[in-house]
Design an enzyme around this catalytic site. Structure first.
Site, PDB file in Angstrom:
ATOM      1  N   GLU A  86       0.825  -1.226   0.000  1.00  0.00           N
ATOM      2  CA  GLU A  86       0.000   0.000   0.000  1.00  0.00           C
ATOM      3  C   GLU A  86       0.850   1.263   0.000  1.00  0.00           C
ATOM      4  O   GLU A  86       0.406   2.328   0.420  1.00  0.00           O
ATOM      5  CB  GLU A  86      -0.956   0.000   1.201  1.00  0.00           C
ATOM      6  CG  GLU A  86      -1.948  -1.135   1.238  1.00  0.00           C
ATOM      7  CD  GLU A  86      -2.844  -1.242   0.006  1.00  0.00           C
ATOM      8  OE1 GLU A  86      -2.845  -0.321  -0.837  1.00  0.00           O
ATOM      9  OE2 GLU A  86      -3.513  -2.293  -0.122  1.00  0.00           O
ATOM     10  N   HIS A 105      -1.795   1.478   8.502  1.00  0.00           N
ATOM     11  CA  HIS A 105      -2.917   0.755   7.886  1.00  0.00           C
ATOM     12  C   HIS A 105      -3.114  -0.561   8.615  1.00  0.00           C
ATOM     13  O   HIS A 105      -2.148  -1.284   8.861  1.00  0.00           O
ATOM     14  CB  HIS A 105      -2.604   0.533   6.407  1.00  0.00           C
ATOM     15  CG  HIS A 105      -3.482  -0.479   5.752  1.00  0.00           C
ATOM     16  ND1 HIS A 105      -4.860  -0.417   5.816  1.00  0.00           N
ATOM     17  CD2 HIS A 105      -3.195  -1.582   5.018  1.00  0.00           C
ATOM     18  CE1 HIS A 105      -5.364  -1.447   5.148  1.00  0.00           C
ATOM     19  NE2 HIS A 105      -4.375  -2.170   4.667  1.00  0.00           N
ATOM     20  N   HIS A 107      -6.004  -4.069   9.426  1.00  0.00           N
ATOM     21  CA  HIS A 107      -7.215  -4.821   9.083  1.00  0.00           C
ATOM     22  C   HIS A 107      -7.974  -5.110  10.376  1.00  0.00           C
ATOM     23  O   HIS A 107      -8.519  -6.197  10.550  1.00  0.00           O
ATOM     24  CB  HIS A 107      -6.850  -6.131   8.381  1.00  0.00           C
ATOM     25  CG  HIS A 107      -6.106  -5.942   7.093  1.00  0.00           C
ATOM     26  ND1 HIS A 107      -5.307  -6.909   6.543  1.00  0.00           N
ATOM     27  CD2 HIS A 107      -6.050  -4.888   6.250  1.00  0.00           C
ATOM     28  CE1 HIS A 107      -4.780  -6.454   5.410  1.00  0.00           C
ATOM     29  NE2 HIS A 107      -5.206  -5.235   5.221  1.00  0.00           N
ATOM     30  N   TYR A 126     -18.108   9.802  21.416  1.00  0.00           N
ATOM     31  CA  TYR A 126     -17.307  11.012  21.164  1.00  0.00           C
ATOM     32  C   TYR A 126     -15.869  10.717  20.764  1.00  0.00           C
ATOM     33  O   TYR A 126     -15.187  11.549  20.162  1.00  0.00           O
ATOM     34  CB  TYR A 126     -17.356  11.964  22.376  1.00  0.00           C
ATOM     35  CG  TYR A 126     -16.490  11.542  23.536  1.00  0.00           C
ATOM     36  CD1 TYR A 126     -16.990  10.732  24.546  1.00  0.00           C
ATOM     37  CD2 TYR A 126     -15.164  11.960  23.623  1.00  0.00           C
ATOM     38  CE1 TYR A 126     -16.202  10.341  25.608  1.00  0.00           C
ATOM     39  CE2 TYR A 126     -14.364  11.576  24.683  1.00  0.00           C
ATOM     40  CZ  TYR A 126     -14.882  10.762  25.674  1.00  0.00           C
ATOM     41  OH  TYR A 126     -14.090  10.382  26.716  1.00  0.00           O
ATOM     42  N   HIS A 167     -11.894  -3.950   3.164  1.00  0.00           N
ATOM     43  CA  HIS A 167     -10.445  -4.055   3.330  1.00  0.00           C
ATOM     44  C   HIS A 167      -9.986  -3.714   4.754  1.00  0.00           C
ATOM     45  O   HIS A 167      -9.501  -4.586   5.459  1.00  0.00           O
ATOM     46  CB  HIS A 167      -9.766  -3.140   2.293  1.00  0.00           C
ATOM     47  CG  HIS A 167      -8.285  -3.254   2.253  1.00  0.00           C
ATOM     48  ND1 HIS A 167      -7.532  -2.916   1.157  1.00  0.00           N
ATOM     49  CD2 HIS A 167      -7.393  -3.635   3.195  1.00  0.00           C
ATOM     50  CE1 HIS A 167      -6.251  -3.113   1.422  1.00  0.00           C
ATOM     51  NE2 HIS A 167      -6.150  -3.547   2.659  1.00  0.00           N
ATOM     52  N   TYR A 220      -6.617  18.994  25.584  1.00  0.00           N
ATOM     53  CA  TYR A 220      -6.245  17.798  26.349  1.00  0.00           C
ATOM     54  C   TYR A 220      -4.842  17.348  25.955  1.00  0.00           C
ATOM     55  O   TYR A 220      -3.999  17.078  26.792  1.00  0.00           O
ATOM     56  CB  TYR A 220      -7.268  16.710  26.048  1.00  0.00           C
ATOM     57  CG  TYR A 220      -7.066  15.388  26.740  1.00  0.00           C
ATOM     58  CD1 TYR A 220      -7.301  15.261  28.098  1.00  0.00           C
ATOM     59  CD2 TYR A 220      -6.664  14.271  26.019  1.00  0.00           C
ATOM     60  CE1 TYR A 220      -7.133  14.044  28.727  1.00  0.00           C
ATOM     61  CE2 TYR A 220      -6.499  13.052  26.648  1.00  0.00           C
ATOM     62  CZ  TYR A 220      -6.733  12.935  27.999  1.00  0.00           C
ATOM     63  OH  TYR A 220      -6.566  11.727  28.614  1.00  0.00           O
TER      64      TYR A 220
HETATM   65 ZN   LIG Z   1      -4.468  -4.023   3.705  1.00  0.00          ZN
END
Ligand SMILES: [Zn+2]
Length: 227
Positions: A86, A105, A107, A126, A167, A220
C-alpha cells in the site's frame, strides 16, 4: 528477507526504522492486525524520504534493516526488501496533507466489519473525534492499486482516519504514536457501533457537538504534552 547480522553497513533513518519495528509489534499485541497484515510508514519532511514497512514480513520477525526507505515518488533509496503493497496510498497521503507525519494501515476487525458494510463510521461515541466528526469510507479498489490510493486520498479530506471498503482502516497522525492511538480508538468506536447496531438504533452525536469535542481534544493533548 536479505540481511546479515555481520553486516557493517550503517542505515539511514534509524529512529524511524526502530519505531516502525516497535509499532509493528504493537499492532499484533494490540490485536489491530495479524501476521504481516497492514503496514506503517514515517516521513522525514526535511529530506522528503519515507521509511516504510516491508511487504510480507511478519511483524514479530521484522528487523530495522528490513524497513525500506523510499522517496515521495516511490523510488527505493535504501533496503533490499519490497516496500509495503500500500505504498502508493501512504505516499499519496504525504503529498496531499503536509500535517501528516506517519501513516498506519490495519485490518482491525470491527473497523473492517463496518467497511465491509460500506458504511461510514458515525459519531456513535465522542472518541470518533480522534479522527474527525466521523470516519469516511473510501470506495473499494484492489489492494495495492493506484485506484485504491486515489480513492483514499480523495475521501480522507481533513479526517485522521479513513475506512477502506472490504479491506480495513488507514489512520494518519503527526507521528506514528498518534496514528497508532487513532487506529486503536477508532477500532473501539467501530466495535461499539457494531454492538449498538446489533441490538438497536444508536444515537449519533451531532456535528456541532463533535466540533466541541475535537476542540477539547486539542487542549487535552497540550496538557498531556509534558508526559
Ligand atoms: Zn491491507
Amino acid at each position: 528477507m536479505i540481511y546479515s547480522l555481520t553486516e557493517t553497513k550503517m542505515y539511514s533513518m534509524q529512529t524511524e526504522r526502530n519505531e516502525i519495528v516497535n509499532y509493528g509489534k504493537k499492532l499484533i499485541t494490540s490485536n489491530l492486525t495479524t501476521g504481516s497484515g497492514g503496514n506503517l510508514s514515517i516521513i522525514n519532511r526535511e529530506t522528503g524520504l519515507v521509511a516504510v514497512s516491508p511487504s510480507g514480513i511478519e511483524y514479530l520477525d521484522m528487523q530495522p534493516e528490513d524497513v525500506v526507505v523510499v522517496d515521495l515518488q516511490g523510488r527505493v533509496k535504501e533496503g533490499s526488501c519490497t516496500p509495503s503493497s500500500e505504498l502508493s496510498a501512504h505516499l499519496g497521503l504525504y503529498r496531499i496533507r503536509e500535517d501528516i507525519g506517519a501513516v498506519l494501515h490495519t485490518h482491525s476487525v470491527y473497523a473492517t466489519t463496518i467497511a465491509c458494510l460500506h458504511w461510514d463510521l458515525p459519531a456513535v461515541h465522542y472518541l470518533v473525534g480522534f479522527a474527525g466528526t466521523k470516519v469516511p469510507l473510501a470506495p473499494y479498489a484492489t489492494y495495492g492499486s493506484e485506484e485504491l490510493a486515489d480513492n483514499v486520498c480523495t475521501t480522507i479530506g481533513l479526517s485522521n482516519a479513513v475506512l477502506l471498503a472490504n479491506h480495513g482502516l488507514i489512520a494518519v497522525g503527526k507521528d506514528l504514536k498518534t496514528a497508532f492511538v487513532i487506529a486503536e480508538e477508532i477500532e473501539l468506536v467501530a466495535r461499539i457501533y457494531y454492538q449498538a447496531r446489533a441490538v438497536g438504533e444508536p444515537v449519533i452525536l451531532p456535528d456541532e457537538e463533535m466540533e466541541r469535542v475535537i476542540a477539547k481534544f486539542t487542549t487535552y493533548g497540550q496538557t498531556r504534552s509534558g508526559e
